[in-house]
Scaffold this active site. Structure first.
Site, PDB file in Angstrom:
ATOM      1  N   MET A  39      10.284   7.820 -34.185  1.00  0.00           N
ATOM      2  CA  MET A  39      11.538   8.470 -34.574  1.00  0.00           C
ATOM      3  C   MET A  39      11.672   8.514 -36.090  1.00  0.00           C
ATOM      4  O   MET A  39      12.178   9.484 -36.643  1.00  0.00           O
ATOM      5  CB  MET A  39      12.744   7.736 -33.961  1.00  0.00           C
ATOM      6  N   GLY A  85      20.313   4.265 -34.084  1.00  0.00           N
ATOM      7  CA  GLY A  85      19.818   4.808 -32.811  1.00  0.00           C
ATOM      8  C   GLY A  85      19.100   3.764 -31.984  1.00  0.00           C
ATOM      9  O   GLY A  85      18.768   4.007 -30.824  1.00  0.00           O
ATOM     10  N   HIS A 119      10.957   7.914 -18.889  1.00  0.00           N
ATOM     11  CA  HIS A 119      10.517   7.962 -20.283  1.00  0.00           C
ATOM     12  C   HIS A 119       9.015   7.762 -20.366  1.00  0.00           C
ATOM     13  O   HIS A 119       8.387   7.280 -19.425  1.00  0.00           O
ATOM     14  CB  HIS A 119      11.207   6.870 -21.117  1.00  0.00           C
ATOM     15  N   LYS A 163       7.721   3.128 -23.944  1.00  0.00           N
ATOM     16  CA  LYS A 163       9.094   2.592 -24.052  1.00  0.00           C
ATOM     17  C   LYS A 163       9.121   1.149 -23.572  1.00  0.00           C
ATOM     18  O   LYS A 163       8.587   0.818 -22.518  1.00  0.00           O
ATOM     19  CB  LYS A 163      10.060   3.459 -23.239  1.00  0.00           C
ATOM     20  N   GLY A 218      18.686   2.852 -22.918  1.00  0.00           N
ATOM     21  CA  GLY A 218      20.034   2.722 -23.477  1.00  0.00           C
ATOM     22  C   GLY A 218      20.900   3.898 -23.042  1.00  0.00           C
ATOM     23  O   GLY A 218      22.110   3.750 -22.818  1.00  0.00           O
TER      24      GLY A 218
END
Ligand code: NAD
Length: 265
Positions: A12, A97, A154, A158, A164
């Site tokens: 990210m 995030g 996902h 992960k 979340g």
């Protein structure tokens, strides 16, 4: 606004650096990585495939916070706690995030938000924020004869489960029903589980491949099933949402905000 990206070499982090570099009104001031990380000292632009920009990746978050108006943090819970503390000290905007935070860790972020504007959301995409708002509304209308199940998938990398976002959708559903998620969440099923307890909110988790993030909230009753689904096909939607949150937070008083606040929902 001068912006710092912590964890800037992460999946990210790289996306966020590129987004900030391309957003008018934002200027990339610097980025950090984990102490001893292999990207320390390398040019941020080169690491994210943007070309040289003359700013090396640092391992000193304190120095970063000293020269920015805001920081975007998609790292890991212990790192986010340190960044929240620094944001409070420097009165800088922090967009968080990071997921997988324990309640006591979230409480520490909330404490820091007394001194700085902190926007925290388990999913920064505009579509998921809308899905959460709709889930809360639907749960308010449909009673416990509708069983709520949340399914998420996902990519294989992960590390936390349920996601979340899935938990956020669960909290939205619980809020709509006027209950606490912790009291009704059924996070795993295995073996002889017995019949489904009325009012529970169930979770199912899938992991595999390069799936960016799929979430479905099901309201299953006798005779019908109502589903709310969101599928992210690019991580860019999270980076775009984080940048939108940063621009929104400019000049806001200290406080803990969510993406719902950012979108005015
Ligand atoms: P990643 O492992 O690729 O990236 C995390 C980066 O943070 C790594 O480069 C790591 O070295 C760095 N890091 C760790 N500790 C640090 C520290 N103390 N200082 C500086 N950098 C540090 O993971 P990712 O897939 O990019 O996800 C990061 C987090 O963001 C996870 O919690 C993930 O669940 C979450 N996430 C949230 C959203 C959202 O919309 N809210 C979207 C995607 C991912």
């Amino acid at each position: 606004m001068r912006i710092g990206i912590v964890g800037c070499a992460g999946r990210m982090g790289q996306m966020l650096v590129r987004e900030v570099l391309q957003t008018p009104g934002l200027e990339l001031a610097g980025g950090t990585e984990r102490h001893g990380g292999e990207s320390i000292g390398r040019d941020i632009g080169e690491v994210v495939g943007f070309g040289k920009i003359g700013i090396p990746i640092s391992e000193d978050p304190k120095a970063l916070f000293a020269m920015v108006d805001g920081v975007i943090d998609f790292t890991a819970p212990p790192a986010t706690l340190e960044h929240a503390r620094l944001a409070a000290e420097k009165r800088a905007v922090l967009v968080v995030g990071t997921t997988g935070m324990k309640p006591e860790q979230t409480a520490k972020v909330a404490e820091a938000a007394r001194k700085a504007p902190i926007i925290m959301a388990p999913n920064m995409s505009v579509g998921v924020t809308l899905a959460m708002a709709i889930t809360e509304q639907v749960a308010r209308v449909l009673d416990e004869s509708y069983d709520i199940e949340i399914v998420e998938m996902h990519h294989r990398h992960k590390v936390d489960a349920p996601s979340g976002t899935a938990l956020g959708l669960g909290r939205a559903a619980a809020k709509g029903r006027g209950v606490e998620l912790d009291e009704v969440a059924l996070r795993t099923r295995d073996g002889h589980t017995g019949a489904r307890p009325r009012g529970d909110i169930g979770f199912a988790v899938l992991r595999g491949g390069d799936v960016v993030g799929d979430h479905t909230v099901m309201f299953a009753a006798d005779g019908e099933r109502f589903e709310i689904t969101h599928k992210a096909s690019s991580r860019q939607v999270f980076a775009k949402g984080a940048v939108r949150a940063m621009l929104w937070a400019k000049g806001k008083p200290p406080g803990l905000y969510s993406m719902k606040d950012v979108l005015g929902l």
